[in-house]
Design a protein around this motif. Sequence first.
Motif, PDB file in Angstrom:
ATOM      1  N   VAL A 283      -6.798  -7.957  -0.197  1.00 63.89           N
ATOM      2  CA  VAL A 283      -5.532  -7.456  -0.750  1.00 63.89           C
ATOM      3  C   VAL A 283      -5.636  -7.255  -2.255  1.00 63.89           C
ATOM      4  O   VAL A 283      -6.476  -7.860  -2.927  1.00 63.89           O
ATOM      5  CB  VAL A 283      -4.364  -8.429  -0.450  1.00 63.89           C
TER       6      VAL A 283
ATOM      7  N   VAL B 209      -0.072  -8.323   8.259  1.00 64.23           N
ATOM      8  CA  VAL B 209       0.069  -7.038   7.576  1.00 64.23           C
ATOM      9  C   VAL B 209       1.422  -6.404   7.899  1.00 64.23           C
ATOM     10  O   VAL B 209       2.146  -5.957   7.008  1.00 64.23           O
ATOM     11  CB  VAL B 209      -1.064  -6.078   7.997  1.00 64.23           C
TER      12      VAL B 209
ATOM     13  N   ILE C 165      -4.166  -3.325   1.144  1.00 60.46           N
ATOM     14  CA  ILE C 165      -4.175  -4.386   2.155  1.00 60.46           C
ATOM     15  C   ILE C 165      -5.062  -3.914   3.298  1.00 60.46           C
ATOM     16  O   ILE C 165      -4.701  -3.054   4.089  1.00 60.46           O
ATOM     17  CB  ILE C 165      -2.748  -4.808   2.587  1.00 60.46           C
TER      18      ILE C 165
ATOM     19  N   MET D 264       2.312  -3.651  -1.898  1.00 63.52           N
ATOM     20  CA  MET D 264       0.876  -3.906  -1.916  1.00 63.52           C
ATOM     21  C   MET D 264       0.146  -2.716  -2.534  1.00 63.52           C
ATOM     22  O   MET D 264       0.445  -1.563  -2.221  1.00 63.52           O
ATOM     23  CB  MET D 264       0.356  -4.115  -0.490  1.00 63.52           C
TER      24      MET D 264
ATOM     25  N   THR E 280       4.098  -8.086   6.117  1.00 63.39           N
ATOM     26  CA  THR E 280       4.035  -7.800   4.675  1.00 63.39           C
ATOM     27  C   THR E 280       4.662  -6.445   4.364  1.00 63.39           C
ATOM     28  O   THR E 280       5.472  -6.306   3.441  1.00 63.39           O
ATOM     29  CB  THR E 280       2.564  -7.815   4.202  1.00 63.39           C
TER      30      THR E 280
ATOM     31  N   PHE F 245       3.285 -12.791  -0.816  1.00 62.21           N
ATOM     32  CA  PHE F 245       2.266 -12.509   0.193  1.00 62.21           C
ATOM     33  C   PHE F 245       1.596 -13.809   0.635  1.00 62.21           C
ATOM     34  O   PHE F 245       1.338 -14.015   1.828  1.00 62.21           O
ATOM     35  CB  PHE F 245       1.210 -11.539  -0.335  1.00 62.21           C
TER      36      PHE F 245
ATOM     37  N   SER G 172      -6.754  -9.367  -7.074  1.00 62.12           N
ATOM     38  CA  SER G 172      -7.297  -9.102  -5.736  1.00 62.12           C
ATOM     39  C   SER G 172      -7.677 -10.413  -5.084  1.00 62.12           C
ATOM     40  O   SER G 172      -8.015 -11.376  -5.763  1.00 62.12           O
ATOM     41  CB  SER G 172      -8.552  -8.230  -5.815  1.00 62.12           C
TER      42      SER G 172
END
Lengths: 457, 457
Positions: free
Chosen positions: B275, B235, B248, B245, B238, B291, B220
């Motif tokens: 995240v 985001v 997030i 994920m 991603t 990421f 994390s």
Amino acid sequence: MTIPANAAEALSQLLGPRFSQSQADRDLHGQSETFHTAPPPDAVVWPLTTAEVSQVMAICQQHLIPVIGWGTGTSLEGHALAIHGGIVIDLMKMDRVLDIRSEDLQVSVQPGVTREALNTELRATGLFFPVDPGANASLGGMAATRASGTTAVRYGTMRDNVLALEVVLADGRIIRTGTRAAKSSAGYDLTGLFVGSEGTLGIITELTLRLHGQPEEVASAVCAFPNLEAAVECVTATIQSGIPMARIEFVDADAARAFNQASGSQMREQPHLMVEFNGSPVSVREDAEKFGELATDFGGQGFDWATTPEERAALWRMRHGAYRACLALRPGATAVVTDVCVPMSHLAAQVAAAAADIRAEGLVGPMVGHVGDGNFHSQLLVMPGDADELAAAKRVAGRMAERALSVGGTITGEHGVGIGKRPLMRAQHGDAVDVMAAIKAALDPQGIMNPGKVIPD
Amino acid sequence: MTIPANAAEALSQLLGPRFSQSQADRDLHGQSETFHTAPPPDAVVWPLTTAEVSQVMAICQQHLIPVIGWGTGTSLEGHALAIHGGIVIDLMKMDRVLDIRSEDLQVSVQPGVTREALNTELRATGLFFPVDPGANASLGGMAATRASGTTAVRYGTMRDNVLALEVVLADGRIIRTGTRAAKSSAGYDLTGLFVGSEGTLGIITELTLRLHGQPEEVASAVCAFPNLEAAVECVTATIQSGIPMARIEFVDADAARAFNQASGSQMREQPHLMVEFNGSPVSVREDAEKFGELATDFGGQGFDWATTPEERAALWRMRHGAYRACLALRPGATAVVTDVCVPMSHLAAQVAAAAADIRAEGLVGPMVGHVGDGNFHSQLLVMPGDADELAAAKRVAGRMAERALSVGGTITGEHGVGIGKRPLMRAQHGDAVDVMAAIKAALDPQGIMNPGKVIPD
């Protein structure tokens, strides 16, 4: 029934030549891929727009004419047979991909788009629609029957991949269900209710589907196992271990023989698993190694990797051709196809019991299965007109359903109820069938939407 | 209303002291966490078994007494307020984990089990239940509101993780929906219909849930961004890139300040993403690196990794405490909480517009969000009794909903409709609301199940 003259007149005015009562058109829409048979419908219509579907429904409601939706006609449970007569709405002329929203991983389509046509259209976007029932079915039909197939173990079924629908109700009203958001808590899940309702609650005229990124790396393989139990136990261990399989398919020795005969493949006449891994190069290698170790533990051998896209396509084309390949094991035969789905811990015992029962009844019944979901099929080959053989096949199918229910499984994992599984609905659902019937009565009070399907009498 | 004497007598005979009309018990079950208020219910019952729930329902049906289900009382939309009086069924004494079937990755629980209690029980199995709405809610309540939370981006919502239900209907009938198989095409998806129905169609008395393997590796991190748009655009990029994920989460500068104040954290007063990555050591490293590159592209800086289980627990405890932490920004305040969810491509613009609107109305409204799903919340802090402030907050919330609907989103991603979102239902669903109402009328013809919720007048 016959279509009342004034209804025929109204439909003819609305649709011109796209309303037909010709014997040829009716016969084409009275076929089934399996042993289920029924007289052809009284008429066929080919709407081009949602508004036309709505007007057809309004006319049929007024004259109490049964209405049956039709896609590619590849149902295995007689879903689209006009058992109470009426009009088939053939949706295959509503075949446009309406709106690809790549950034949102979504697409809107008309119901007559087939899954292969959609994926062809998507090729340049880097996205794909994963649900894959084998047949090149229409997306409307796949939603109506809550179809799944080889990739459900990774990507889910139509339940998981339909975000929103446009539906024409029995009285012609047009509604929209769901949203373009990834999730919603805004009231009853009508999308989920219409998905799997088999045309008994409304006609799907538009679908919004979730798309997925084409995986960077794909690897497929076939692996033979010494016996059925070993193959299936390997699947259970694989799922329990959490390896994110993209596909994990069981093929028994008879089905392998059918593949060899139909596709010129050279599989051993033994049980096999056909597997696929999706992901990054690193994760695919890791997943494939982990699976390889498990397979070896269960006696798997002769891993045959399909490394090029062409080899992979050939592999899955062969799997998708299983239904016809297995039919060809017995020229002239038709099939009773079973579709139970059970919890993983019961899978091996259930597959073995089915195989023993098929043998004991002296039937030919190759088995394949989307075993990562606990779902397997036997294709019981019967000669048309041989009542004894059909009775034996139905006995076997009935016992498979009973066994599945005895462990909390389902009578149909992906084919749907249609007419074939209708007599078993109360055995599976008990009084919940009455709740289904109450919903049906609320949305279709005259009972014109695909009557005689899903809900038992 | 008051409870008719013969109904009270029957309930008292059935339940003894587990039927109460005391002011204290009623007041305890008339609370809400937000600005929604209503008089307390007329009585409270605490059933221990499904049979008792069924008998309570039969009595209430006979006397036309409204029935409202109650879990932990953490709803944010006034779901459990007895706005038409009646009896609250507090299900928290039905709190047994009934059957952990590790091999099938399933568990059966009573509705009063909380998500934390379940995960404590599961610890030794290597499995966990992922759905995580923040509050330590009851699983029955989470199913009733179709809850989701921080992990939905990876594991889905309650819709995806409830396999089967036992439900008591308005007339006391007990039905079972769904199966223990991973998928089913056997008729209407009643499980999906009851999930998210907010107690308006029946009372959930047992749930079968999907479990997931505890990931081998978890990592994390928190990362600051120069502004809100950069964080949210990161985001979107991603999700579009397909990085799987596990969480997030977006946190704006005000919320970061609230965290610092409540938890003693030292976050910069800037927008952040929180995240989490789940998987094998190899895949977690790969995902985190990908990421990290994206975050850097969007100006992300100061990656703060939570490497030990304790640090991770502290991080997510802080996130889960957001609601109370934000309330503490303005002592004495209550909150109007928004919950829109929009397609990813519209997320950044919608968050920015909301922030601007909150500023323009002069409100304090920290924002957090499960942005991997396109879902974000503003917590508009208003002083009780300040009608102008409440009106301003409602204007802002209304415009957020309008904007969400204008791009095909939803008025509520995870909190549900309750009484708060009810006036917006027709704006979102159009005539589909009438279909919801028809289903409601079919299953609850007397309208005694949580009346005044979900379905607008």
